[in-house]
Scaffold this motif. Structure first.
Motif, PDB file in Angstrom:
ATOM      1  N   PHE A   1      -4.029  -2.143 -10.192  1.00 10.32           N
ATOM      2  CA  PHE A   1      -4.326  -1.400  -8.983  1.00 10.32           C
ATOM      3  C   PHE A   1      -5.553  -2.062  -8.363  1.00 10.32           C
ATOM      4  O   PHE A   1      -6.660  -1.979  -8.918  1.00 10.32           O
TER       5      PHE A   1
ATOM      6  N   THR B   1       0.859  -1.182   0.000  1.00 10.73           N
ATOM      7  CA  THR B   1       0.000   0.000   0.000  1.00 10.73           C
ATOM      8  C   THR B   1       0.893   1.229   0.000  1.00 10.73           C
ATOM      9  O   THR B   1       1.833   1.326   0.795  1.00 10.73           O
TER      10      THR B   1
ATOM     11  N   SER C   1      -9.758   7.772 -13.181  1.00  8.70           N
ATOM     12  CA  SER C   1     -10.822   7.209 -12.353  1.00  8.70           C
ATOM     13  C   SER C   1     -12.159   7.812 -12.765  1.00  8.70           C
ATOM     14  O   SER C   1     -12.228   8.825 -13.477  1.00  8.70           O
TER      15      SER C   1
ATOM     16  N   VAL D   1      -7.903   2.047  -4.985  1.00 10.22           N
ATOM     17  CA  VAL D   1      -7.356   3.407  -4.906  1.00 10.22           C
ATOM     18  C   VAL D   1      -8.328   4.246  -4.080  1.00 10.22           C
ATOM     19  O   VAL D   1      -9.524   4.287  -4.377  1.00 10.22           O
TER      20      VAL D   1
ATOM     21  N   ILE E   1       1.202   7.872  -9.869  1.00 15.80           N
ATOM     22  CA  ILE E   1       0.084   8.818  -9.929  1.00 15.80           C
ATOM     23  C   ILE E   1       0.533  10.003 -10.781  1.00 15.80           C
ATOM     24  O   ILE E   1       1.559  10.636 -10.491  1.00 15.80           O
TER      25      ILE E   1
ATOM     26  N   VAL F   1      -4.145   7.455 -12.706  1.00 13.21           N
ATOM     27  CA  VAL F   1      -3.068   6.552 -12.314  1.00 13.21           C
ATOM     28  C   VAL F   1      -2.236   6.247 -13.554  1.00 13.21           C
ATOM     29  O   VAL F   1      -2.728   6.309 -14.688  1.00 13.21           O
TER      30      VAL F   1
ATOM     31  N   VAL G   1      -5.405   0.546   2.389  1.00 12.75           N
ATOM     32  CA  VAL G   1      -5.751   1.791   1.702  1.00 12.75           C
ATOM     33  C   VAL G   1      -6.645   2.698   2.544  1.00 12.75           C
ATOM     34  O   VAL G   1      -6.584   3.917   2.430  1.00 12.75           O
TER      35      VAL G   1
ATOM     36  N   VAL H   1      -3.669  10.346  -1.689  1.00 15.78           N
ATOM     37  CA  VAL H   1      -4.090   9.286  -2.611  1.00 15.78           C
ATOM     38  C   VAL H   1      -3.349   8.019  -2.203  1.00 15.78           C
ATOM     39  O   VAL H   1      -2.115   8.012  -2.122  1.00 15.78           O
ATOM     40  N   THR H   2      -4.111   6.972  -1.926  1.00 18.47           N
ATOM     41  CA  THR H   2      -3.532   5.714  -1.441  1.00 18.47           C
ATOM     42  C   THR H   2      -3.954   4.594  -2.367  1.00 18.47           C
ATOM     43  O   THR H   2      -5.135   4.469  -2.699  1.00 18.47           O
ATOM     44  N   PHE H   3      -2.990   3.785  -2.810  1.00 22.63           N
ATOM     45  CA  PHE H   3      -3.334   2.653  -3.670  1.00 22.63           C
ATOM     46  C   PHE H   3      -2.645   1.387  -3.193  1.00 22.63           C
ATOM     47  O   PHE H   3      -1.627   1.431  -2.488  1.00 22.63           O
TER      48      PHE H   3
ATOM     49  N   ASP I   1     -11.292  -1.773  -8.925  1.00 24.03           N
ATOM     50  CA  ASP I   1      -9.908  -1.980  -9.316  1.00 24.03           C
ATOM     51  C   ASP I   1      -9.758  -1.680 -10.798  1.00 24.03           C
ATOM     52  O   ASP I   1     -10.737  -1.488 -11.518  1.00 24.03           O
TER      53      ASP I   1
END
Length: 418
Positions: A90, A61, A132, A93, A193, A79, A176, A147-149, A121
């Motif tokens: 991914f 992560t 997205s 996200v 990103i 992304v 995430v 932003v966390t993936f 995903d």
């Protein structure tokens, strides 16, 4: 056939209706919300010292904090697998509001999952980037967004931006939505990103800054957001006439106009870094110092070689201008800043004369749509081939945060008013 007065009246009425319909259509088009980039970074293959070991991105992560330039109520995230050699999955996200610019903690109530074509995903093809789905998520200008993936497998060929001047946080497993990370790995680089967009007013737009490490912000404050494009973004927010404009920093440290090195050369990356960001209407170009500075890395060059490089740099600027104009983008040229006393300084050579000749071309009317004379802003008036000591970070090539502030404050906001 002879037309009667009634025929002419009918034709006049028809013409008036057609005109009214066209005006209504134009007015409707003018009211359509416009996607603009509120943050973005140039993507490249991270050089070995800045790449992560594959094991670090296996079932990992990654949380990154981005400083937004312009506000919006709806956003989307791009992304990137632009430099990957295989599809990249991914698995999830998320976006959230961070509690600080220099820590991984988020407000858990603000955490939202993004979707991609309705799915949680996305499998991004090699060499591609992926937007997205839009999400209603109000953000303020000059605020931060986390932003966390999660990746199940490490990318085959990393994509990133080494000169982030911001900290990235990594843990293993899918975390995430975690409110905080316990003992994360920390690196001052960005990965995978490319951009964050917001939906703005029809009059909104994006300013792209294309350049090298002086635009990327070498010697600026880590997690401090004090590069010269950051200063410009803050100033745009201070004026009602420019408050709807975003700024995207497409600087790459070590980048050149003509030759690949750290990142693809500027002409090669033009389409992805200048044309692709959402809502681009203006471009500021500050690039060329690395072309000048590295031409003698293998020894002296002849006068003819100096002249040839000057010609090719100017021709590259013209290519950028022509390609931008073809897409309705206005282009501002930034003069090349001094580097006397730096690793690029070769006393007794023609390098400084080249810089002066190129800057004279940039300043001359009829080339760029407008000019920002960064050289005049940061040079020492007593030694114009050198940076002013107060603006020098110490290596005599890159400005300090004070120097970057002077550069950002020197850009007339009238360049961006319609």
């Amino acid at each position: 056939m002879k037309r009667t007065r009634k025929d002419f009246k009918r034709l006049a009425l028809f013409a008036a209706l057609v005109c009214a319909a066209a005006c209504l259509q134009t007015h409707a088009a003018d009211q359509v919300p416009r996607w603009i980039a509120t943050w973005g970074a140039a993507q490249q293959t991270p050089e070995p010292r800045n790449a992560l070991p594959a094991k670090d991105l296996q079932d990992a992560t990654v949380r990154q904090i981005f400083h937004l330039s312009v506000a919006g109520r709806t956003l989307r995230v791009k992304v990137s697998n632009a430099f990957g050699t295989a599809p990249l999955h991914f698995t999830s996200v998320h976006i959230a509001r961070p509690l600080a610019a220099d820590a991984p903690a988020i407000d858990p109530a603000s955490d939202r999952a993004l979707s991609f074509a309705g799915a949680p995903d996305v499998l991004v093809p090699a060499g591609a980037e992926y937007l997205s789905d839009p999400i209603d998520y109000p953000v303020d200008a000059l605020s931060n967004l986390a932003v966390t993936f999660h990746l199940d497998n490490a990318p085959q060929g990393e994509t990133g931006h080494p000169g982030s001047r911001a900290t990235t946080y990594l843990v293993h497993g899918n975390a995430v939505g975690a409110a905080n990370f316990s003992s994360p790995e920390k690196v001052d680089h960005w990965y995978q990103i490319a951009e964050i967009d917001v939906q703005g007013s029809p009059q909104a737009g994006t300013v792209v800054t294309l350049g090298d490490s002086i635009t990327d912000g070498h010697a600026s404050t880590t997690n401090g957001n004090d590069r010269w494009p950051d200063v410009l973004a803050r100033r745009l927010q201070q004026s009602p006439a420019t408050r709807a404009l975003g700024v995207v920093n497409k600087g790459i440290g070590g980048n050149r106009l003509l030759i690949d090195g750290l990142g693809p050369n500027a002409l090669a990356r033009f389409d992805r870094d200048v044309l692709a960001p959402a809502g681009v209407r203006w471009l500021i170009v500050l690039e060329g110092v690395n072309d000048l500075g590295t031409q003698m890395e293998h020894g002296d060059v002849s006068k003819a070689q100096h002249e040839d490089l000057t010609h090719r740099i100017i021709a590259a600027y013209q290519q950028i201008i022509d390609r931008a104009h073809a897409h309705g983008i206005r282009v501002t040229g930034g003069t090349i800043t001094p580097f006397g006393g730096s690793m690029y300084d070769h006393p007794g050579t023609l390098t400084e004369a080249e810089r002066q000749a190129i800057n004279a071309w940039i300043r001359a009317p009829g080339h760029f749509d407008s000019v920002v004379d960064f050289d005049a802003v940061v040079r020492d008036p007593h030694h114009p081939e050198r940076l002013l000591p107060a603006y020098d970070c110490g290596d005599h090539l890159h400005p300090s945060p004070v120097g970057y502030r002077a550069m950002g404050e020197a850009i007339p906001l009238t360049l961006f008013e319609r």
